[in-house]
Design an enzyme around this catalytic site. Sequence first.
Site, short mmCIF file in Angstrom:
data_model
loop_
_atom_site.label_atom_id
_atom_site.label_comp_id
_atom_site.label_asym_id
_atom_site.label_seq_id
_atom_site.Cartn_x
_atom_site.Cartn_y
_atom_site.Cartn_z
CE LYS A 217 -3.83 -2.45 2.13
NZ LYS A 217 -4.58 -2.84 3.32
CD GLN B 90 -3.69 -4.50 6.43
OE1 GLN B 90 -3.75 -3.48 5.76
NE2 GLN B 90 -4.10 -5.66 5.96
CG ASP C 267 -9.80 -0.27 4.44
OD1 ASP C 267 -9.54 -0.71 3.30
OD2 ASP C 267 -9.09 -0.50 5.44
N1 GUN Z 1 -7.20 -7.03 5.77
C1 GUN Z 1 -7.52 -7.79 4.70
N2 GUN Z 1 -8.04 -7.03 3.72
C2 GUN Z 1 -8.05 -5.76 4.20
C3 GUN Z 1 -8.47 -4.52 3.65
O1 GUN Z 1 -8.96 -4.42 2.52
N3 GUN Z 1 -8.31 -3.45 4.45
C4 GUN Z 1 -7.79 -3.53 5.70
N4 GUN Z 1 -7.70 -2.42 6.42
N5 GUN Z 1 -7.41 -4.66 6.24
C5 GUN Z 1 -7.52 -5.77 5.48
#
Ligand code: GUN
Length: 284
Positions: free
Chosen positions: A53, A97, A120
């Site tokens: 990211k 996350q 998100d």
């Molecule tokens: N963990 C697995 N997929 C995601 C996601 O799309 N966003 C976040 N914040 N955590 C995750």
Amino acid sequence: MAAQILDGKTMSEEIRREVAERAAALKERGVTPGLAVILVGNDPASEIYVRNKGKGCEETGMLSRTIRMDASASQDELENEIEKLNRDDAIHGILVQLPLPAHLDEQAALAKILPEKDVDGFHMINAGRLMTGTEGVVPCTPKGALYMIRSTGIDLNGREAVVIGRSNIVGKPMAMLLLQQNCTVTVCHSRTKDLASHTRRADILVAAVGKPGFVTADMVKPGAVVIDVGINRVDGKVCGDVDFQAVREVAGWITPVPGGVGKMTIAMLLMNTVDAAERAAGRA
Ligand code: GUN
């Protein structure tokens, strides 16, 4: 005839180009889009996602900040970090996350993020907006999956769509997006009886299960669009939830793993971040 491959690499590169152009235009106005990612603990898979990211931000001309917290961090410490980022004008997107360590309350933490910085789309306000069909932030993985489905050019009106998985991150928002496209949507999960009887009806089949090779060729309708959201590791190799080699002989379109939905998730996160920065710049 073998299925056409929906190539997440090429599609995500197109999106990244658009994001980079929009980020550059914002920079000319004195605003650099900024994403903050909070990582609690050191889960190895999360470490990789967070690194990718950050890399995506840098490659598209955006600011990326990673806040690392110890696995033993308290709920208050986590929420204080979120509130600091809420007040920080250099940060347009905040992402916590997931999964968080078991002692932390995920929903309570997500609820602290300002909905306009919730890139998100996991805040209950954004979930509610998606449910009611009002404008809000759409979760990245289902948004990317829908982009891939639409890229096939098939008319989605009245199509049977089956989603395997009912998580807040993928299954539920995916179902909402397909419903908005006028599909007839079935959500299957671990308690579903005779799963294959549902999946065999699907013109669009989305697998978000977390089990390698879970979707086999006999579960797929000939010509279907098969979207594999799974990211599993088997003997150090990454694979999806779909038995790719067998299912590609039956499906009309299929996404590979790696190089499929995962690439689109990051691209959509970058898009949600530049959207948030544009909204903030518009307000300023
Ligand atoms: N963990 C697995 N997929 C995601 C996601 O799309 N966003 C976040 N914040 N955590 C995750």
